[in-house]
Motif scaffolding. Structure first.
Motif, PDB file in Angstrom:
ATOM      1  N   ARG A   6     116.429 148.269  23.892  1.00 60.69           N
ATOM      2  CA  ARG A   6     116.724 147.101  23.061  1.00 60.69           C
ATOM      3  C   ARG A   6     118.020 146.427  23.514  1.00 60.69           C
ATOM      4  NH1 ARG A   6     119.747 145.470  18.879  1.00 60.69           N
ATOM      5  NH2 ARG A   6     118.761 144.122  17.275  1.00 60.69           N
ATOM      6  N   SER A  10     122.051 149.633   8.354  1.00 58.78           N
ATOM      7  CA  SER A  10     122.234 148.429   9.163  1.00 58.78           C
ATOM      8  C   SER A  10     120.895 147.723   9.363  1.00 58.78           C
ATOM      9  CB  SER A  10     122.816 148.816  10.525  1.00 58.78           C
ATOM     10  OG  SER A  10     122.781 147.739  11.417  1.00 58.78           O
ATOM     11  N   THR A  35     119.045 143.714  10.689  1.00 58.07           N
ATOM     12  CA  THR A  35     119.301 142.481  11.435  1.00 58.07           C
ATOM     13  C   THR A  35     118.793 141.353  10.555  1.00 58.07           C
ATOM     14  OG1 THR A  35     117.152 142.278  12.591  1.00 58.07           O
ATOM     15  CG2 THR A  35     118.869 143.675  13.626  1.00 58.07           C
ATOM     16  N   ARG A  59     111.255 142.733  12.138  1.00 58.10           N
ATOM     17  CA  ARG A  59     111.672 142.540  10.747  1.00 58.10           C
ATOM     18  C   ARG A  59     111.137 141.188  10.264  1.00 58.10           C
ATOM     19  NH1 ARG A  59     115.831 146.210   8.982  1.00 58.10           N
ATOM     20  NH2 ARG A  59     116.634 147.434  10.763  1.00 58.10           N
ATOM     21  N   GLN A  80     122.088 140.258  12.961  1.00 58.31           N
ATOM     22  CA  GLN A  80     123.491 140.521  13.175  1.00 58.31           C
ATOM     23  C   GLN A  80     124.041 139.291  13.892  1.00 58.31           C
ATOM     24  OE1 GLN A  80     124.080 144.451  14.939  1.00 58.31           O
ATOM     25  NE2 GLN A  80     122.934 145.404  13.259  1.00 58.31           N
TER      26      GLN A  80
END
Ligand SMILES: Nc1ccn([C@@H]2O[C@H](COP(=O)(O)OP(=O)(O)OP(=O)(O)O)[C@@H](O)[C@H]2O)c(=O)n1
Ligand SMILES: C[C@](O)(CO)[C@H](O)COP(=O)(O)O
Length: 226
Positions: free
Chosen positions: A83, A158, A160, A107, A162
């Protein structure tokens, strides 16, 4: 502020265990990654989008995007084996925007208001991420045994997107390549530079589709209009 969104969708989807890469599996009537692209593209500050996909998927990704009528300029570039490398290829393909936003194509149920709040945080912080507070008790486990319980109030998951000042994210990735740092999210690389990363609370609906159960959950949420 002008923001280039980098949507990373070049993974293999191994944990999904499907014949098709998970980012191309249908969620409702469209591929998972396209939900993410469309939702991000409708956030006002987003100037353009770079979609990072496997080299062998560039043509089909392009066809899918053409049919989607994304309201901002888009480009597609080939990712890498990890990634982190895919994000770096997205950075190389990004233009001269003041800020870069990195989002997982896995996501799809990202909430546009969360993205707006994330980008607003960039007025005061060079780095900001969406994250969700942990709601369960978390155990530190070794050899199948709970060794200790971690302080839940300090633990966040965490997510995204980000988002970063472009110079900072570029510096973080360049240093990572020079120092052989590897990380599962971009914020970790910025943290390693000693730069604080601001937390913006993200919706629990913004989970990453990783396993078949996640896709089942996402289908149910999409049917409810999430
Ligand atoms: N070499 C990679 C690996 C991952 N990703 C992207 O990064 C996001 C988060 O990664 P993950 O959920 O781990 O996806 P996969 O690596 O495909 O999943 P798995 O680990 O199960 O193979 C996904 O949108 C994925 O497509 C990427 O662009 N390039
Ligand atoms: C970037 C990320 O989604 C933040 O939680 C996560 O680190 C991706 O990890 P993966 O193993 O690449 O899915």
């Amino acid at each position: 502020m002008n923001v280039t969104a980098i949507i990373v969708a070049a993974g293999r989807g191994r944990r999904m265990g499907a014949a098709e890469k998970k980012q191309f599996l249908l969620l409702g009537q469209k591929p998972i990654f396209l939900h993410a692209v469309e939702r991000i593209s409708h956030v006002p500050a987003i100037r353009d989008i770079v979609v990072v996909t496997a080299a062998e998927d560039i043509v089909r990704t392009s066809h899918l995007m053409e049919r989607a009528h994304i309201p901002v300029p888009t480009r597609i570039t080939a990712g890498g084996p990890e990634r982190q490398e895919s994000v770096y290829q997205g950075i190389l393909a990004a233009g001269d925007s003041s800020h870069l936003l990195v989002h997982d194509g896995a996501r799809p149920l990202v909430q546009q208001d969360d993205v707006r709040r994330l980008l607003a945080a960039l007025h005061d912080h060079p780095a900001a991420i969406l994250a969700a507070p942990v709601k369960d008790t978390v155990k530190w486990v070794e050899n199948g045994r709970a060794e200790r319980t971690l302080p839940r109030e300090k633990l966040w998951l965490s997510q995204t997107p980000q988002a970063f000042s472009s110079d900072l994210l570029r510096l973080a990735h360049e240093r990572a390549r020079a120092e052989h740092w590897s990380a599962t999210d971009d914020a970790s690389l910025v943290e390693q530079l000693g730069i604080p990363v601001h937390i913006v609370t993200g919706s629990p609906f913004n989970f990453k589709i990783t396993t078949p159960e996640d896709l089942t959950l996402a289908e149910a949420l999409l049917e409810k209009g999430i």
